[in-house]
Structures are given as structure tokens and as C-alpha cells.
Design a protein around this motif. Sequence first.
Motif, PDB file in Angstrom:
ATOM      1  N   HIS A  69       7.129   6.035   4.831  1.00 24.61           N
ATOM      2  CA  HIS A  69       6.720   5.311   6.057  1.00 24.61           C
ATOM      3  C   HIS A  69       5.224   5.582   6.606  1.00 24.61           C
ATOM      4  O   HIS A  69       4.996   6.819   6.284  1.00 24.61           O
ATOM      5  N   LEU A  70       4.560   4.875   7.052  1.00 21.40           N
ATOM      6  CA  LEU A  70       3.093   4.859   7.528  1.00 21.40           C
ATOM      7  C   LEU A  70       2.940   4.409   8.729  1.00 21.40           C
ATOM      8  O   LEU A  70       3.811   3.471   9.164  1.00 21.40           O
ATOM      9  N   PHE A  71       2.184   5.070   9.801  1.00 22.77           N
ATOM     10  CA  PHE A  71       1.919   4.308  10.911  1.00 22.77           C
ATOM     11  C   PHE A  71       0.589   3.538  10.743  1.00 22.77           C
ATOM     12  O   PHE A  71       0.318   2.816  11.371  1.00 22.77           O
ATOM     13  N   ASP A  72      -0.328   4.305  10.162  1.00 22.40           N
ATOM     14  CA  ASP A  72      -1.736   4.093   9.989  1.00 22.40           C
ATOM     15  C   ASP A  72      -1.904   3.191   8.870  1.00 22.40           C
ATOM     16  O   ASP A  72      -1.548   3.470   7.673  1.00 22.40           O
ATOM     17  N   ALA A  73      -2.474   1.859   8.959  1.00 19.41           N
ATOM     18  CA  ALA A  73      -2.298   1.214   7.881  1.00 19.41           C
ATOM     19  C   ALA A  73      -3.859   0.963   7.222  1.00 19.41           C
ATOM     20  O   ALA A  73      -4.040   0.122   6.352  1.00 19.41           O
ATOM     21  N   SER A  74      -4.819   1.800   7.627  1.00 20.25           N
ATOM     22  CA  SER A  74      -6.115   1.596   7.242  1.00 20.25           C
ATOM     23  C   SER A  74      -6.287   1.876   5.795  1.00 20.25           C
ATOM     24  O   SER A  74      -7.526   1.164   5.178  1.00 20.25           O
ATOM     25  N   ALA A  75      -5.693   2.528   5.172  1.00 22.30           N
ATOM     26  CA  ALA A  75      -5.848   2.664   3.589  1.00 22.30           C
ATOM     27  C   ALA A  75      -4.956   1.925   2.978  1.00 22.30           C
ATOM     28  O   ALA A  75      -5.192   1.880   1.721  1.00 22.30           O
ATOM     29  N   ALA A  76      -4.333   1.062   3.522  1.00 25.21           N
ATOM     30  CA  ALA A  76      -3.549   0.181   2.776  1.00 25.21           C
ATOM     31  C   ALA A  76      -4.172  -1.290   2.255  1.00 25.21           C
ATOM     32  O   ALA A  76      -5.398  -1.407   2.668  1.00 25.21           O
ATOM     33  N   PRO A  77      -3.926  -1.966   1.097  1.00 27.72           N
ATOM     34  CA  PRO A  77      -4.583  -3.117   0.834  1.00 27.72           C
ATOM     35  C   PRO A  77      -4.811  -4.152   2.044  1.00 27.72           C
ATOM     36  O   PRO A  77      -3.792  -4.210   2.633  1.00 27.72           O
ATOM     37  N   ARG A  78      -5.917  -4.670   2.022  1.00 31.69           N
ATOM     38  CA  ARG A  78      -6.352  -5.470   3.299  1.00 31.69           C
ATOM     39  C   ARG A  78      -6.035  -4.756   4.463  1.00 31.69           C
ATOM     40  O   ARG A  78      -6.200  -5.672   5.337  1.00 31.69           O
ATOM     41  N   GLY A  79      -5.786  -3.479   4.641  1.00 35.39           N
ATOM     42  CA  GLY A  79      -5.491  -2.774   5.939  1.00 35.39           C
ATOM     43  C   GLY A  79      -4.122  -3.314   6.341  1.00 35.39           C
ATOM     44  O   GLY A  79      -3.918  -3.226   7.763  1.00 35.39           O
ATOM     45  N   GLN A  80      -3.189  -3.771   5.682  1.00 37.26           N
ATOM     46  CA  GLN A  80      -1.835  -4.061   6.018  1.00 37.26           C
ATOM     47  C   GLN A  80      -0.713  -3.398   5.179  1.00 37.26           C
ATOM     48  O   GLN A  80      -0.702  -3.158   4.184  1.00 37.26           O
ATOM     49  N   LEU A  81       0.407  -3.483   6.011  1.00 39.14           N
ATOM     50  CA  LEU A  81       1.660  -3.137   5.512  1.00 39.14           C
ATOM     51  C   LEU A  81       2.583  -4.029   5.574  1.00 39.14           C
ATOM     52  O   LEU A  81       2.497  -4.850   6.387  1.00 39.14           O
ATOM     53  N   PRO A  82       3.444  -4.254   4.439  1.00 40.51           N
ATOM     54  CA  PRO A  82       3.801  -3.246   3.611  1.00 40.51           C
ATOM     55  C   PRO A  82       3.081  -3.362   2.271  1.00 40.51           C
ATOM     56  O   PRO A  82       2.240  -4.264   2.022  1.00 40.51           O
ATOM     57  N   TYR A  83       2.907  -2.322   1.217  1.00 40.09           N
ATOM     58  CA  TYR A  83       2.349  -2.526   0.081  1.00 40.09           C
ATOM     59  C   TYR A  83       3.218  -1.714  -0.682  1.00 40.09           C
ATOM     60  O   TYR A  83       4.084  -0.769  -0.270  1.00 40.09           O
ATOM     61  N   ILE A  84       3.412  -1.878  -2.037  1.00 39.63           N
ATOM     62  CA  ILE A  84       3.916  -1.287  -3.111  1.00 39.63           C
ATOM     63  C   ILE A  84       3.207  -0.578  -4.185  1.00 39.63           C
ATOM     64  O   ILE A  84       1.991  -0.968  -4.384  1.00 39.63           O
TER      65      ILE A  84
END
Length: 229
Positions: free
Chosen positions: A38-53
Amino acid sequence: MLTLYSYPALFGVADNNGYGLKVYALLKLAGIGFVHEHLFDASAAPRGQLPYIVDDDKTIGDSDTIIAHLFAKYRPELDRGLTQAERDTDHLVGRLLDDLYWVMSYSRWKDERYWPLFAAALRREHPHLTETGLVKAKEYNAQRYHFQGIGRYAPDAAYARGLADLAVLASLVPASGFVHSAKAGSVDAAIYGFIANIHFYDIDTPLKQFVSAHPRLVRHCTEIHAAIT
């Protein structure tokens, strides 16, 4: 090992965002092993969005892209034998859920009648969240809503849009079984992702009132919930 990164749980559902929860539900229904982070901050996710795998050496964002990857790599039984018309229905439902997402999110972060209750629930279940962080997230979401358009709606007009989406789902979901057969498919996982985040949401928004008044939606949601928890 496959790892799913998504938003935190809330009110007993594994992700308080419909997109992450639909991926979670599909993984469970398909019997694909995974670790859930679980993450709350999505800034490091692809496109800055959750979810990712992260699956072996691949990082994949966007729920639909994730699901396409899962079907291509793991070939689950779900959706096997669907007709083209049924697959077209699934595509249309996905686009409807994209629209419903904005109204659901508006009800949490934008509508001042419900925002204090939502923020209190987040702080209660996730004590590490700070008031400053929540206000920053609220302001960020207000900006998103403005540019998407839903933020320019008065609350009644915003909810009318979401209630129209829910009315379509209430007509589509059968009294027993699932959308295309007696077994749940990917479209059922997608519907669950959003309806569970309304049905189990412990704040009495117009969206929750609608779902509670429609037994087919409640039955569909609770059956999938029981199967994956």
C-alpha cells in the motif's frame, strides 16, 4: 513474484480506490499469486498514478494495461469463451466506471459535507497521515477536478451524473450470478472495485444511498467480496 502497489485499505476493502481494487479483485478471482503493498504517495508511480505492478523485471501502470498484461502472461480462465458482443459490453462498462470514478472521488475530497468524515476515517485507519498531508492531497484533487470538469459542477449536478452511471450498472447486474455467466469475470471484478468503495463506505453519500437501495448491486458486491477476502 508479482507485487501490486495501490492505495491503502479503508472501511474493510483492500484499496480505497476503484482502479486498484479492480486489479486486486481480478488477481484474487484469477488465482494469481501476488504481494500487496500500500502507498499513499503516488508521485513515484508510473505516470504518477496508482495502481501499478512489478512483475519480475517489468513495471506496469494503468489498471487496464495491468489487466491486459495479466491475461497475456498468466492466461486465467476468466473471460474465456466470451463473445465479441460481451467483450464490447465490458469495454463500455469500463468507460462508464471511468466516469463514475470522478463522482466518487468528488464525494470524498471535494464535497464539504462529507470531506471531514472522510478525512477523519483516513486518519483513524492510517494514523501516520498528517493533517498537512491530507489538506495538500485535497488541494491537489481540487485542481484535478477543475481541469477534468467535475469540479465545476454543483454537488447535485455531480451526483446526478454518478447516479445515472449507477442506474446502468443496477440494470446490468443480474439477480443471481454475474454479468455474463454463473462465474465472475473481469467485468465483475471491475464493477466490484467501484461498488465496494461505495457499499462499504461508512459515509452516507447520495451514491451510497443509491447502492443500498438496489439489492442486485449489493448482492453482486458482497458475493465477490466474500470470495476474495
